[in-house]
Design a protein around this motif. Sequence first.
Motif, PDB file in Angstrom:
ATOM      1  N   UNK A  61       0.725  -1.365   0.041  1.00 41.28           N
ATOM      2  CA  UNK A  61      -0.587   0.005   0.633  1.00 41.28           C
ATOM      3  C   UNK A  61       1.211   1.093  -0.018  1.00 41.28           C
ATOM      4  N   UNK A  62       1.944   1.332  -0.021  1.00 39.99           N
ATOM      5  CA  UNK A  62       2.821   2.439   0.644  1.00 39.99           C
ATOM      6  C   UNK A  62       3.261   2.155  -0.490  1.00 39.99           C
ATOM      7  N   UNK A  63       4.228   1.168  -1.318  1.00 33.26           N
ATOM      8  CA  UNK A  63       4.551   1.859  -3.388  1.00 33.26           C
ATOM      9  C   UNK A  63       3.211   2.062  -3.670  1.00 33.26           C
ATOM     10  N   UNK A  65       1.110   4.186  -2.990  1.00 42.66           N
ATOM     11  CA  UNK A  65       0.479   5.128  -2.493  1.00 42.66           C
ATOM     12  C   UNK A  65       1.853   5.930  -3.112  1.00 42.66           C
ATOM     13  N   UNK A  66       3.085   6.154  -3.090  1.00 43.05           N
ATOM     14  CA  UNK A  66       3.878   6.401  -3.431  1.00 43.05           C
ATOM     15  C   UNK A  66       3.958   6.823  -5.144  1.00 43.05           C
ATOM     16  N   UNK A  67       3.217   6.149  -5.623  1.00 42.92           N
ATOM     17  CA  UNK A  67       2.979   6.373  -7.301  1.00 42.92           C
ATOM     18  C   UNK A  67       1.791   6.695  -7.223  1.00 42.92           C
ATOM     19  N   UNK A  68       0.686   6.901  -7.048  1.00 46.24           N
ATOM     20  CA  UNK A  68      -0.197   8.149  -6.987  1.00 46.24           C
ATOM     21  C   UNK A  68      -0.036   8.986  -6.390  1.00 46.24           C
ATOM     22  N   UNK A  69       0.936   9.220  -5.320  1.00 51.22           N
ATOM     23  CA  UNK A  69       1.297  10.697  -5.425  1.00 51.22           C
ATOM     24  C   UNK A  69       2.011  11.085  -6.590  1.00 51.22           C
ATOM     25  N   UNK A  84       4.043   5.967 -17.479  1.00 52.48           N
ATOM     26  CA  UNK A  84       5.333   5.230 -18.235  1.00 52.48           C
ATOM     27  C   UNK A  84       6.210   4.536 -17.310  1.00 52.48           C
ATOM     28  N   UNK A  85       7.054   5.294 -16.532  1.00 50.35           N
ATOM     29  CA  UNK A  85       7.630   4.776 -15.283  1.00 50.35           C
ATOM     30  C   UNK A  85       7.446   4.127 -13.878  1.00 50.35           C
ATOM     31  N   UNK A  86       5.783   4.576 -13.719  1.00 49.81           N
ATOM     32  CA  UNK A  86       4.876   3.862 -12.516  1.00 49.81           C
ATOM     33  C   UNK A  86       3.951   2.823 -13.065  1.00 49.81           C
ATOM     34  N   UNK A  87       4.250   2.083 -14.128  1.00 36.37           N
ATOM     35  CA  UNK A  87       3.075   0.882 -14.455  1.00 36.37           C
ATOM     36  C   UNK A  87       4.214   0.356 -14.697  1.00 36.37           C
ATOM     37  N   UNK A  88       5.000  -0.150 -13.911  1.00 36.93           N
ATOM     38  CA  UNK A  88       5.717  -1.458 -13.787  1.00 36.93           C
ATOM     39  C   UNK A  88       6.269  -1.957 -12.199  1.00 36.93           C
ATOM     40  N   UNK A  89       5.407  -0.968 -11.443  1.00 35.45           N
ATOM     41  CA  UNK A  89       5.926  -0.787 -10.331  1.00 35.45           C
ATOM     42  C   UNK A  89       5.166  -1.917  -9.003  1.00 35.45           C
ATOM     43  N   UNK A  90       4.038  -2.026 -10.007  1.00 33.18           N
ATOM     44  CA  UNK A  90       3.469  -3.887  -9.248  1.00 33.18           C
ATOM     45  C   UNK A  90       4.216  -5.147  -9.163  1.00 33.18           C
ATOM     46  N   UNK A  91       4.582  -5.431 -10.475  1.00 38.84           N
ATOM     47  CA  UNK A  91       4.748  -6.645 -11.047  1.00 38.84           C
ATOM     48  C   UNK A  91       6.141  -6.479  -9.523  1.00 38.84           C
ATOM     49  N   UNK A 134       0.752 -10.262  -0.226  1.00 41.80           N
ATOM     50  CA  UNK A 134       0.740  -9.363   0.084  1.00 41.80           C
ATOM     51  C   UNK A 134       0.323  -9.689   2.132  1.00 41.80           C
ATOM     52  N   UNK A 135      -0.237  -8.668   2.540  1.00 39.38           N
ATOM     53  CA  UNK A 135      -1.057  -8.996   3.918  1.00 39.38           C
ATOM     54  C   UNK A 135      -2.280  -9.650   3.863  1.00 39.38           C
ATOM     55  N   UNK A 136      -2.937 -10.432   4.721  1.00 39.36           N
ATOM     56  CA  UNK A 136      -4.100 -11.138   4.857  1.00 39.36           C
ATOM     57  C   UNK A 136      -5.219  -9.806   4.326  1.00 39.36           C
ATOM     58  N   UNK A 137      -4.573  -8.324   5.207  1.00 41.86           N
ATOM     59  CA  UNK A 137      -5.540  -7.518   5.145  1.00 41.86           C
ATOM     60  C   UNK A 137      -6.062  -6.940   4.042  1.00 41.86           C
ATOM     61  N   UNK A 138      -4.707  -6.469   3.618  1.00 46.19           N
ATOM     62  CA  UNK A 138      -4.849  -6.311   2.399  1.00 46.19           C
ATOM     63  C   UNK A 138      -5.402  -6.965   1.239  1.00 46.19           C
ATOM     64  N   UNK A 139      -5.423  -8.506   0.837  1.00 46.04           N
ATOM     65  CA  UNK A 139      -5.967  -9.342   0.185  1.00 46.04           C
ATOM     66  C   UNK A 139      -7.312  -9.440   0.194  1.00 46.04           C
ATOM     67  N   UNK A 140      -7.959  -9.622   1.784  1.00 43.92           N
ATOM     68  CA  UNK A 140      -8.775  -9.432   2.270  1.00 43.92           C
ATOM     69  C   UNK A 140      -9.742  -8.612   1.219  1.00 43.92           C
TER      70      UNK A 140
END
Length: 208
Positions: A61-63, A65-69, A84-91, A134-140
């Motif tokens: 979630x912090x990663x 958020x960083x990209x969203x900012x 373009x720079x941030x689209x691959x961050x999740x992977x 990810x944490x179970x809460x994030x997954x949920x």
Amino acid sequence: MPRPESPLDCAPQRRALAESLRATRAATGLTYAEMATTEWGLSPATLKRIASGNGPVPKRDKVLTYVNICLVLGGSDRAAAVFAAGQDVYRLWGLARQEERGTLGVKPLAAEFIRDRGDLSYALYALYESIGAPSLRELRTGAGGPPYLPLTTTAQIVTRQTLPADTKQYKAFLAGCGITEGVTHYRAWIDAWYKVMLDETPLLARDR
């Protein structure tokens, strides 16, 4: 102007994630102090640490958020470059987490090749690991909340102790892992459930 970042000295996947985060910020021209002036409430020190490559892999979630900012504050004239720079961050985050957890060697099992309950259990575990565990809460949260996927059940699914209790719980788990209707392979995952659990012809419309 942003100050130069400290050199990276970390494992390969962790480095790739940090480099991607740094590139995303660089595309905006923002300083960490400027990034911190948002409603998300992350301090300059926290933002810098997220892209530092040091310590544990930051929370997903912090990663994000960083990209969203960066996307929000980057400005319309830089939007394309920031995206373009941030689209691959999740992977890259997922790979960094696998590297950290020692699960880079866990091989995914394509839904089309699931034959029995053992295969299905392993495939769900491997799917979870492939997105960085990810944490179970994030997954949920991604699954729609507590009514759809209880934490205890989720923990048992990702440790291969049990399978989802029913089709709706199964779909919720898939959603938490990013597999939703319209996504590639979604139908194959649904078909696998019917084949293994119900031993009948797969029909997506059956539980709609």
